[in-house]
Design a protein around this motif. Sequence first.
Motif, PDB file in Angstrom:
ATOM      1  N   LEU A  65     -16.595  11.318  36.255  1.00  0.00           N
ATOM      2  CA  LEU A  65     -16.015  10.305  35.375  1.00  0.00           C
ATOM      3  C   LEU A  65     -14.627  10.768  34.967  1.00  0.00           C
ATOM      4  O   LEU A  65     -14.463  11.858  34.407  1.00  0.00           O
ATOM      5  CB  LEU A  65     -16.893  10.116  34.137  1.00  0.00           C
ATOM      6  CG  LEU A  65     -16.424   9.107  33.095  1.00  0.00           C
ATOM      7  CD1 LEU A  65     -16.477   7.698  33.664  1.00  0.00           C
ATOM      8  CD2 LEU A  65     -17.259   9.212  31.827  1.00  0.00           C
ATOM      9  N   SER A  66     -13.618   9.951  35.256  1.00  0.00           N
ATOM     10  CA  SER A  66     -12.252  10.240  34.842  1.00  0.00           C
ATOM     11  C   SER A  66     -11.944   9.409  33.606  1.00  0.00           C
ATOM     12  O   SER A  66     -12.123   8.187  33.611  1.00  0.00           O
ATOM     13  CB  SER A  66     -11.274   9.896  35.976  1.00  0.00           C
ATOM     14  OG  SER A  66      -9.930  10.067  35.556  1.00  0.00           O
ATOM     15  N   THR A  67     -11.497  10.059  32.536  1.00  0.00           N
ATOM     16  CA  THR A  67     -11.286   9.371  31.265  1.00  0.00           C
ATOM     17  C   THR A  67      -9.827   9.500  30.813  1.00  0.00           C
ATOM     18  O   THR A  67      -9.165  10.504  31.077  1.00  0.00           O
ATOM     19  CB  THR A  67     -12.196   9.941  30.157  1.00  0.00           C
ATOM     20  OG1 THR A  67     -11.735  11.255  29.791  1.00  0.00           O
ATOM     21  CG2 THR A  67     -13.637  10.038  30.637  1.00  0.00           C
ATOM     22  N   SER A  68      -9.352   8.470  30.128  1.00  0.00           N
ATOM     23  CA  SER A  68      -8.025   8.487  29.523  1.00  0.00           C
ATOM     24  C   SER A  68      -8.128   7.819  28.154  1.00  0.00           C
ATOM     25  O   SER A  68      -8.332   6.608  28.066  1.00  0.00           O
ATOM     26  CB  SER A  68      -7.018   7.746  30.412  1.00  0.00           C
ATOM     27  OG  SER A  68      -5.734   7.734  29.818  1.00  0.00           O
ATOM     28  N   ILE A  69      -8.022   8.620  27.096  1.00  0.00           N
ATOM     29  CA  ILE A  69      -8.240   8.130  25.733  1.00  0.00           C
ATOM     30  C   ILE A  69      -7.108   8.619  24.828  1.00  0.00           C
ATOM     31  O   ILE A  69      -6.749   9.794  24.862  1.00  0.00           O
ATOM     32  CB  ILE A  69      -9.601   8.621  25.180  1.00  0.00           C
ATOM     33  CG1 ILE A  69     -10.742   8.088  26.047  1.00  0.00           C
ATOM     34  CG2 ILE A  69      -9.788   8.194  23.725  1.00  0.00           C
ATOM     35  CD1 ILE A  69     -12.113   8.624  25.655  1.00  0.00           C
ATOM     36  N   ASN A  70      -6.565   7.718  24.025  1.00  0.00           N
ATOM     37  CA  ASN A  70      -5.569   8.081  23.022  1.00  0.00           C
ATOM     38  C   ASN A  70      -6.207   8.060  21.637  1.00  0.00           C
ATOM     39  O   ASN A  70      -7.028   7.181  21.340  1.00  0.00           O
ATOM     40  CB  ASN A  70      -4.392   7.118  23.037  1.00  0.00           C
ATOM     41  CG  ASN A  70      -3.323   7.529  24.028  1.00  0.00           C
ATOM     42  OD1 ASN A  70      -3.629   8.126  25.056  1.00  0.00           O
ATOM     43  ND2 ASN A  70      -2.078   7.187  23.735  1.00  0.00           N
ATOM     44  N   VAL A  71      -5.820   9.005  20.803  1.00  0.00           N
ATOM     45  CA  VAL A  71      -6.314   9.092  19.427  1.00  0.00           C
ATOM     46  C   VAL A  71      -5.114   9.313  18.503  1.00  0.00           C
ATOM     47  O   VAL A  71      -4.295  10.209  18.741  1.00  0.00           O
ATOM     48  CB  VAL A  71      -7.324  10.240  19.255  1.00  0.00           C
ATOM     49  CG1 VAL A  71      -7.816  10.294  17.805  1.00  0.00           C
ATOM     50  CG2 VAL A  71      -8.495  10.093  20.215  1.00  0.00           C
ATOM     51  N   TYR A  72      -5.029   8.489  17.448  1.00  0.00           N
ATOM     52  CA  TYR A  72      -3.956   8.647  16.471  1.00  0.00           C
ATOM     53  C   TYR A  72      -4.545   9.031  15.124  1.00  0.00           C
ATOM     54  O   TYR A  72      -5.539   8.456  14.669  1.00  0.00           O
ATOM     55  CB  TYR A  72      -3.170   7.350  16.307  1.00  0.00           C
ATOM     56  CG  TYR A  72      -2.244   7.368  15.110  1.00  0.00           C
ATOM     57  CD1 TYR A  72      -1.077   8.129  15.131  1.00  0.00           C
ATOM     58  CD2 TYR A  72      -2.554   6.655  13.952  1.00  0.00           C
ATOM     59  CE1 TYR A  72      -0.242   8.163  14.023  1.00  0.00           C
ATOM     60  CE2 TYR A  72      -1.714   6.688  12.840  1.00  0.00           C
ATOM     61  CZ  TYR A  72      -0.553   7.450  12.882  1.00  0.00           C
ATOM     62  OH  TYR A  72       0.267   7.491  11.789  1.00  0.00           O
TER      63      TYR A  72
ATOM     64  N   GLN B  18      -0.056  12.325  14.108  1.00  0.00           N
ATOM     65  CA  GLN B  18      -0.121  12.826  15.484  1.00  0.00           C
ATOM     66  C   GLN B  18      -0.885  11.830  16.365  1.00  0.00           C
ATOM     67  O   GLN B  18      -1.917  11.285  15.973  1.00  0.00           O
ATOM     68  CB  GLN B  18      -0.823  14.191  15.542  1.00  0.00           C
ATOM     69  CG  GLN B  18      -0.914  14.770  16.947  1.00  0.00           C
ATOM     70  CD  GLN B  18      -1.743  16.045  17.012  1.00  0.00           C
ATOM     71  OE1 GLN B  18      -2.823  16.111  16.442  1.00  0.00           O
ATOM     72  NE2 GLN B  18      -1.232  17.066  17.685  1.00  0.00           N
ATOM     73  N   GLU B  19      -0.367  11.607  17.560  1.00  0.00           N
ATOM     74  CA  GLU B  19      -1.086  10.823  18.563  1.00  0.00           C
ATOM     75  C   GLU B  19      -1.303  11.690  19.795  1.00  0.00           C
ATOM     76  O   GLU B  19      -0.357  12.279  20.335  1.00  0.00           O
ATOM     77  CB  GLU B  19      -0.334   9.555  18.946  1.00  0.00           C
ATOM     78  CG  GLU B  19      -1.099   8.708  19.960  1.00  0.00           C
ATOM     79  CD  GLU B  19      -0.499   7.328  20.162  1.00  0.00           C
ATOM     80  OE1 GLU B  19      -0.826   6.679  21.179  1.00  0.00           O
ATOM     81  OE2 GLU B  19       0.286   6.893  19.301  1.00  0.00           O
ATOM     82  N   ILE B  20      -2.550  11.755  20.258  1.00  0.00           N
ATOM     83  CA  ILE B  20      -2.921  12.571  21.409  1.00  0.00           C
ATOM     84  C   ILE B  20      -3.279  11.668  22.578  1.00  0.00           C
ATOM     85  O   ILE B  20      -4.040  10.709  22.425  1.00  0.00           O
ATOM     86  CB  ILE B  20      -4.116  13.488  21.081  1.00  0.00           C
ATOM     87  CG1 ILE B  20      -3.719  14.546  20.059  1.00  0.00           C
ATOM     88  CG2 ILE B  20      -4.660  14.161  22.331  1.00  0.00           C
ATOM     89  CD1 ILE B  20      -4.866  15.440  19.641  1.00  0.00           C
TER      90      ILE B  20
END
Length: 214
Positions: free
Chosen positions: A121-128, A163-165
């Motif tokens: 599973l390839s994941t791409s998630i942003n968290v602020y 911060q945004e990751i």
Amino acid sequence: MLNGSVVVGEGGTLRVESPGGAELLGVGRFATGRYGVSMAREDGSGVAVEVGGNSVDAGQMVRLYPRGGYPSKPIVMDDGYADGYLGRPFVPIPLATGVDVDSSTERTTHIALMHVQHRVLSTSINVYAPPGTTIRVHLSLNGPNGFEDIGEPIVAVGGTSGQEISNTQRIKVERGHGERWRLLVRAARTAGTGTGTVYPFGLWGVHTANPSEA
């Protein structure tokens, strides 16, 4: 021929047929003068795999056809005009809605029903996380023994200016091919009083990159 080479030249064609007369393999010159390879199923249902073909304007495409064969539309092919690009299947470009996180009680922000087709599973998630606030996000996958965390947690620490990751991971899926399980994105505010946001850009099933992912 037990040793050496077989050469079909001068515009010739090698043809292999089933006992019923259906062409299983054709290598060489097509009717239009183009050259390529065509392979079919023995039941005579049509071309299954083709490299090149009769078309004079689409280059030496590689095409995979469903049962029924040519002229059905191919289910897998490279791009006939833009070399190096995929033609089919079409690949969706996901757009995710951001979900606010403003509680220390962990909640599910996104949920998917996962049909297991790939091992990875390839994941791409942003968290602020806003200033003075910490947001923690993780993935949870259902299974025979209930939900279990998978991958590494994503932690955004707001500090003094927020911060945004942008996080990407490759996660081995310990489930059988074809099984269906629920996949959750879970999030909580673990420090501070601000409101954070989590939004996955996409989750994809992908092939393994090395033996360790098998």
